[in-house]
Structure formats: C-alpha cells, structure tokens
Design a protein around this motif. Structure first.
Motif, short mmCIF file in Angstrom:
data_model
loop_
_atom_site.label_atom_id
_atom_site.label_comp_id
_atom_site.label_asym_id
_atom_site.label_seq_id
_atom_site.Cartn_x
_atom_site.Cartn_y
_atom_site.Cartn_z
N ALA A 28 3.09 -5.65 -10.77
CA ALA A 28 2.96 -5.14 -9.73
C ALA A 28 1.91 -4.07 -9.41
CB ALA A 28 4.24 -4.44 -8.99
N LEU A 29 2.00 -3.13 -10.66
CA LEU A 29 0.88 -2.20 -10.96
C LEU A 29 -0.57 -2.80 -10.98
CD1 LEU A 29 2.94 0.24 -13.21
CD2 LEU A 29 2.16 0.77 -10.81
N ALA A 30 -0.52 -3.94 -11.82
CA ALA A 30 -1.80 -4.69 -11.98
C ALA A 30 -2.20 -5.22 -10.74
CB ALA A 30 -1.64 -5.75 -12.97
N THR A 40 -8.43 4.63 -8.99
CA THR A 40 -7.40 4.21 -9.96
C THR A 40 -5.89 4.66 -9.86
OG1 THR A 40 -7.81 6.54 -10.82
CG2 THR A 40 -9.11 5.07 -11.69
N LEU A 41 -5.16 4.35 -10.53
CA LEU A 41 -3.68 4.89 -10.15
C LEU A 41 -3.70 6.24 -10.33
CD1 LEU A 41 -1.46 2.10 -11.88
CD2 LEU A 41 -1.91 2.30 -9.06
N VAL A 42 -4.22 7.00 -11.11
CA VAL A 42 -4.18 8.50 -11.26
C VAL A 42 -4.80 8.97 -9.86
CG1 VAL A 42 -5.10 10.34 -12.51
CG2 VAL A 42 -4.44 8.36 -13.86
N VAL A 58 -0.70 3.31 1.46
CA VAL A 58 0.74 3.08 1.63
C VAL A 58 0.92 1.50 1.61
CG1 VAL A 58 2.64 3.25 3.57
CG2 VAL A 58 1.28 5.26 2.88
N LEU A 59 0.12 0.90 2.46
CA LEU A 59 0.38 -0.66 2.71
C LEU A 59 0.18 -1.36 1.14
CD1 LEU A 59 0.70 -3.28 4.28
CD2 LEU A 59 -1.96 -3.29 4.39
N ALA A 60 -0.83 -0.92 0.43
CA ALA A 60 -0.83 -1.65 -0.94
C ALA A 60 0.33 -1.10 -1.80
CB ALA A 60 -2.15 -0.86 -1.69
N LEU A 61 0.79 -0.04 -1.71
CA LEU A 61 2.04 0.38 -2.47
C LEU A 61 3.15 -0.44 -2.08
CD1 LEU A 61 1.65 4.27 -3.09
CD2 LEU A 61 2.19 2.50 -4.86
N ILE A 62 3.29 -0.59 -0.73
CA ILE A 62 4.67 -1.40 -0.44
C ILE A 62 4.59 -2.76 -0.64
CG2 ILE A 62 5.87 -2.00 1.75
CD1 ILE A 62 6.21 1.03 1.21
N VAL A 63 3.39 -3.30 -0.64
CA VAL A 63 3.34 -4.83 -1.06
C VAL A 63 3.48 -5.01 -2.63
CG1 VAL A 63 1.43 -6.67 -1.08
CG2 VAL A 63 1.64 -5.75 0.96
#
Length: 105
Positions: A28-30, A40-42, A58-63
């Motif tokens: 999911a992180l990839a 970047t995630l940082v 927010v949308l990207a994280l929820i997905v």
C-alpha cells in the motif's frame, strides 16, 4: 468484521455504511508513493504534521489504506462514496494511518 487494531497499524473507516479496516502495508505504501509521483512519504508526513495537507493527500492515503486492508476499489470509487464522519473523519483516518504506519510499538 473485528474492530481495527491500532497496534497492528489498522484504522477503522465506514464507507457507505460498511465498516472497513485500513492499513498501510508495504504494498500500500508503494502504491501511495506511485500515486503521489514526485512527492515522498517524508514530505507527506511533514505536510500532515504542519497541517498543510491537501484533499489529494487524504484521498491517496485513504485509498492506500483501504487497499492495504483488502479493499479492491480505486480512488474513482471513493468519489461517490459516503464516508461516515465526512471529510473531517477522512482527514483524521489519513493522519492515523500515517502515524500508525511509522510508529514503534
């Protein structure tokens, strides 16, 4: 569905009246990194810490979290979905996902 386990990095989210467990797995992180393209995630964590995150974040994280929890939908599916608690809950869940993914027990 059992309640989300925060010690396993899980976050509960209710979509269209159905409970889902979200989790930022390595896969999911990839996916999240790919969807953010140049970011970047940082940088994403920094935006959340500073309160400067976007609805795109927010949308990207929820997905990514939903996909890590086994959901097979896409961002397009969320455009019409009703998230219990609305945009505020979505932002809280996104922040919880980030915090739990990188927290040590």
């Amino acid at each position: 569905m059992p309640p989300a386990n925060p010690w396993a990095g899980e976050v509960a989210l209710i979509l269209d009246g159905t409970a889902h467990t979200c989790k930022l797995t390595l896969g999911a992180l990839a996916e999240l990194e790919a969807s953010l393209q140049a970011d970047t995630l940082v940088a994403l964590v920094g935006r959340f810490e500073a309160g400067g995150f976007s609805t795109r974040d927010v949308l990207a994280l929820i997905v990514a979290g939903l996909r890590g929890g086994g959901w097979r939908g896409s961002a397009r599916d969320l455009l019409c979905a009703e998230i219990e608690g609305g945009p505020v809950r979505a932002a809280e869940a996104a922040a919880e996902l980030l915090a739990r993914a990188f927290a040590t027990p």
